[in-house]
Motif scaffolding. Structure first.
Motif, mmCIF file in Angstrom:
data_model
loop_
_atom_site.group_PDB
_atom_site.id
_atom_site.type_symbol
_atom_site.label_atom_id
_atom_site.label_comp_id
_atom_site.label_asym_id
_atom_site.label_seq_id
_atom_site.Cartn_x
_atom_site.Cartn_y
_atom_site.Cartn_z
ATOM 1 N N GLU A 42 0.817 -1.210 0.000
ATOM 2 C CA GLU A 42 0.000 0.000 0.000
ATOM 3 C C GLU A 42 0.855 1.266 0.000
ATOM 4 O O GLU A 42 0.333 2.370 0.086
ATOM 5 C CB GLU A 42 -0.922 0.010 1.227
ATOM 6 C CG GLU A 42 -1.947 -1.102 1.213
ATOM 7 C CD GLU A 42 -2.772 -1.171 2.494
ATOM 8 O OE1 GLU A 42 -2.848 -0.166 3.223
ATOM 9 O OE2 GLU A 42 -3.331 -2.243 2.750
ATOM 10 N N GLU A 43 2.182 1.095 -0.070
ATOM 11 C CA GLU A 43 3.144 2.203 -0.077
ATOM 12 C C GLU A 43 3.031 3.078 1.161
ATOM 13 O O GLU A 43 3.223 4.291 1.118
ATOM 14 C CB GLU A 43 3.024 3.019 -1.364
ATOM 15 C CG GLU A 43 3.327 2.199 -2.599
ATOM 16 C CD GLU A 43 3.215 2.981 -3.894
ATOM 17 O OE1 GLU A 43 2.986 4.197 -3.866
ATOM 18 O OE2 GLU A 43 3.371 2.339 -4.950
ATOM 19 N N ASP A 64 -1.142 12.751 7.035
ATOM 20 C CA ASP A 64 -0.959 11.862 5.903
ATOM 21 C C ASP A 64 -2.270 11.110 5.691
ATOM 22 O O ASP A 64 -2.830 10.571 6.635
ATOM 23 C CB ASP A 64 0.186 10.891 6.221
ATOM 24 C CG ASP A 64 0.429 9.910 5.093
ATOM 25 O OD1 ASP A 64 -0.321 8.909 5.030
ATOM 26 O OD2 ASP A 64 1.355 10.136 4.306
ATOM 27 N N ALA A 65 -2.750 11.080 4.461
ATOM 28 C CA ALA A 65 -4.052 10.470 4.180
ATOM 29 C C ALA A 65 -4.082 8.996 4.579
ATOM 30 O O ALA A 65 -5.058 8.534 5.172
ATOM 31 C CB ALA A 65 -4.393 10.615 2.703
ATOM 32 N N GLN A 66 -3.019 8.240 4.286
ATOM 33 C CA GLN A 66 -3.010 6.824 4.648
ATOM 34 C C GLN A 66 -2.998 6.632 6.155
ATOM 35 O O GLN A 66 -3.685 5.776 6.678
ATOM 36 C CB GLN A 66 -1.813 6.110 4.032
ATOM 37 C CG GLN A 66 -2.033 5.671 2.616
ATOM 38 C CD GLN A 66 -0.932 4.750 2.168
ATOM 39 O OE1 GLN A 66 0.242 5.099 2.294
ATOM 40 N NE2 GLN A 66 -1.301 3.611 1.644
ATOM 41 N N VAL A 67 -2.211 7.438 6.864
ATOM 42 C CA VAL A 67 -2.176 7.336 8.325
ATOM 43 C C VAL A 67 -3.562 7.624 8.885
ATOM 44 O O VAL A 67 -4.059 6.906 9.756
ATOM 45 C CB VAL A 67 -1.126 8.298 8.935
ATOM 46 C CG1 VAL A 67 -1.241 8.334 10.449
ATOM 47 C CG2 VAL A 67 0.276 7.898 8.533
ATOM 48 N N ALA A 68 -4.203 8.655 8.372
ATOM 49 C CA ALA A 68 -5.533 9.010 8.856
ATOM 50 C C ALA A 68 -6.528 7.871 8.634
ATOM 51 O O ALA A 68 -7.299 7.525 9.527
ATOM 52 C CB ALA A 68 -6.026 10.286 8.165
ATOM 53 N N LEU A 69 -6.500 7.265 7.461
ATOM 54 C CA LEU A 69 -7.440 6.179 7.169
ATOM 55 C C LEU A 69 -7.120 4.926 7.984
ATOM 56 O O LEU A 69 -8.026 4.241 8.454
ATOM 57 C CB LEU A 69 -7.456 5.886 5.674
ATOM 58 C CG LEU A 69 -8.047 7.026 4.840
ATOM 59 C CD1 LEU A 69 -7.914 6.722 3.358
ATOM 60 C CD2 LEU A 69 -9.490 7.301 5.203
ATOM 61 N N HIS A 70 -5.849 4.617 8.203
ATOM 62 C CA HIS A 70 -5.482 3.471 9.030
ATOM 63 C C HIS A 70 -5.914 3.690 10.477
ATOM 64 O O HIS A 70 -6.340 2.773 11.154
ATOM 65 C CB HIS A 70 -3.990 3.185 8.954
ATOM 66 C CG HIS A 70 -3.608 2.396 7.745
ATOM 67 N ND1 HIS A 70 -3.858 1.051 7.631
ATOM 68 C CD2 HIS A 70 -3.024 2.767 6.588
ATOM 69 C CE1 HIS A 70 -3.431 0.626 6.467
ATOM 70 N NE2 HIS A 70 -2.930 1.646 5.803
#
Length: 102
Positions: A42-43, A64-70
C-alpha cells in the motif's frame, strides 16, 4: 469478531507474507471479519512523528491520508466508542484525506 492483521515486509513471497496469508485465512475460516493490510504494497511510509506514537485516541490528527485512514480502522477495531464518536473520527479522516489529495 473484527480483527486487524497488518504486514510490513517489503519482499513479496517472504516467510512473513506466508504467515500473514495463513493467519488471514485461518481467522476468516473461523468466521472473523478480517481487515488485512500489506503496508508495503500500500506504499505506507513507516515513519512517525513523536506526537503520532501516543495511543490512537490521544495522538494528534495525522497529516498523511493513509495514516488518517489506518487510524480509523484501528480506532473502530480496538475501542468501544459510540457511533457518534466513530462518525466524527471518520469525518475528520475523510476531511484530512481530501485536503491532502486536493
Amino acid at each position: 469478531m473484527r480483527v486487524g492483521v497488518y504486514l510490513a515486509h517489503p519482499r513479496p513471497g517472504s516467510f512473513h507474507h506466508a504467515l500473514f496469508d495463513a493467519v488471514v485465512e485461518e481467522l476468516r475460516g473461523r468466521g472473523c471479519q478480517v481487515v488485512a493490510h500489506d503496508l508495503c504494497a500500500e506504499e505506507f511510509r513507516p515513519s512517525l512523528a513523536a506526537e503520532e506514537t501516543e495511543t490512537v485516541r490521544s495522538a494528534s490528527r495525522a497529516h498523511d491520508a493513509q495514516v488518517a485512514l489506518h487510524r480509523v480502522v484501528v480506532f473502530r477495531t480496538v475501542t468501544d466508542s459510540t457511533d457518534g464518536e466513530r462518525a466524527a473520527w471518520l469525518a475528520e479522516a475523510r476531511r484530512q484525506a481530501t485536503a491532502l489529495l486536493a
